[in-house]
Design an enzyme around this catalytic site. Structure first.
Site, mmCIF file in Angstrom:
data_model
loop_
_atom_site.group_PDB
_atom_site.id
_atom_site.type_symbol
_atom_site.label_atom_id
_atom_site.label_comp_id
_atom_site.label_asym_id
_atom_site.label_seq_id
_atom_site.Cartn_x
_atom_site.Cartn_y
_atom_site.Cartn_z
ATOM 1 N N THR A 113 43.898 -10.193 34.592
ATOM 2 C CA THR A 113 42.725 -9.400 34.231
ATOM 3 C C THR A 113 42.052 -8.826 35.470
ATOM 4 O O THR A 113 41.637 -7.656 35.484
ATOM 5 C CB THR A 113 41.721 -10.248 33.420
ATOM 6 N N CYS A 114 41.947 -9.616 36.525
ATOM 7 C CA CYS A 114 41.326 -9.132 37.761
ATOM 8 C C CYS A 114 42.150 -7.992 38.345
ATOM 9 O O CYS A 114 41.607 -6.962 38.757
ATOM 10 C CB CYS A 114 41.188 -10.263 38.774
ATOM 11 N N ALA A 115 43.453 -8.169 38.379
ATOM 12 C CA ALA A 115 44.336 -7.125 38.899
ATOM 13 C C ALA A 115 44.202 -5.852 38.076
ATOM 14 O O ALA A 115 44.152 -4.748 38.629
ATOM 15 C CB ALA A 115 45.777 -7.620 38.903
#
Length: 168
Positions: free
Chosen positions: A59-61
């Site tokens: 999700t961060c990526a």
């Protein structure tokens, strides 16, 4: 203190995000070339602070990829991707992905950014990392929009953040 969830389990942050209309707290964060930047380095630009636990999660990526794509079309706007990851990991990720429309900044030294913005996770398995948040600032460093994502594994509301830039 704010409460968010990690896969449905409650976890707490150190405080609350800055209020809309307030001056954004200054910061000292480390760039991928190990320089130290503060908010004044970006004065005169609209800013999207894309804040997340770790660049090494899906999700961060994805948030970095999405804001990188959107940033290429924004005038006088910089996207600052902020986490407690080491600057080397941030640089490696963006280099491997070919992302050049975002600026990676690390709060790895002392977590003071997370404390000042009230988003440090204070308990649970991600204790010590940042919660997933988006903060939009105008050219003068005034907070125009904030979102602390309620479920850490969810993506932020990109559309709302980008719309807030129109009013910034």
């Amino acid at each position: 203190m704010a409460t968010v969830t990690l896969k449905g389990n409650p976890i707490n942050t150190s405080s609350n995000l800055p209020e809309v209309g307030a001056k954004a707290p200054d910061f000292l964060l480390t760039t991928t070339d190990l320089a130290v930047h503060s908010l004044t380095n970006y004065k005169g630009s609209k800013l999207v602070l894309n804040i997340f636990p770790s660049i090494d999660t899906g999700t961060c990526a994805q948030s970095v990829r999405t804001f990188n794509k959107e940033a290429s079309e924004l005038e006088n706007t910089k996207v600052l991707c902020i986490s407690r990851d080491l600057p080397f990991a941030q640089g490696r990720f963006c280099g491997a992905e070919g992302l050049d429309n975002v600026i990676n900044l690390s709060d790895f030294k002392d977590g003071s950014f997370g404390k000042a913005y009230g988003l440090n996770i204070v308990d649970g398995p991600l204790e010590g990392l940042h919660s997933r948040c988006v903060v939009v600032l105008d050219e003068n460093g005034t907070v125009k929009y904030t979102e602390q994502v309620g479920e850490i594994v969810d993506e932020p509301n990109y559309k709302a953040a980008l719309e807030a830039l129109q009013d910034a």
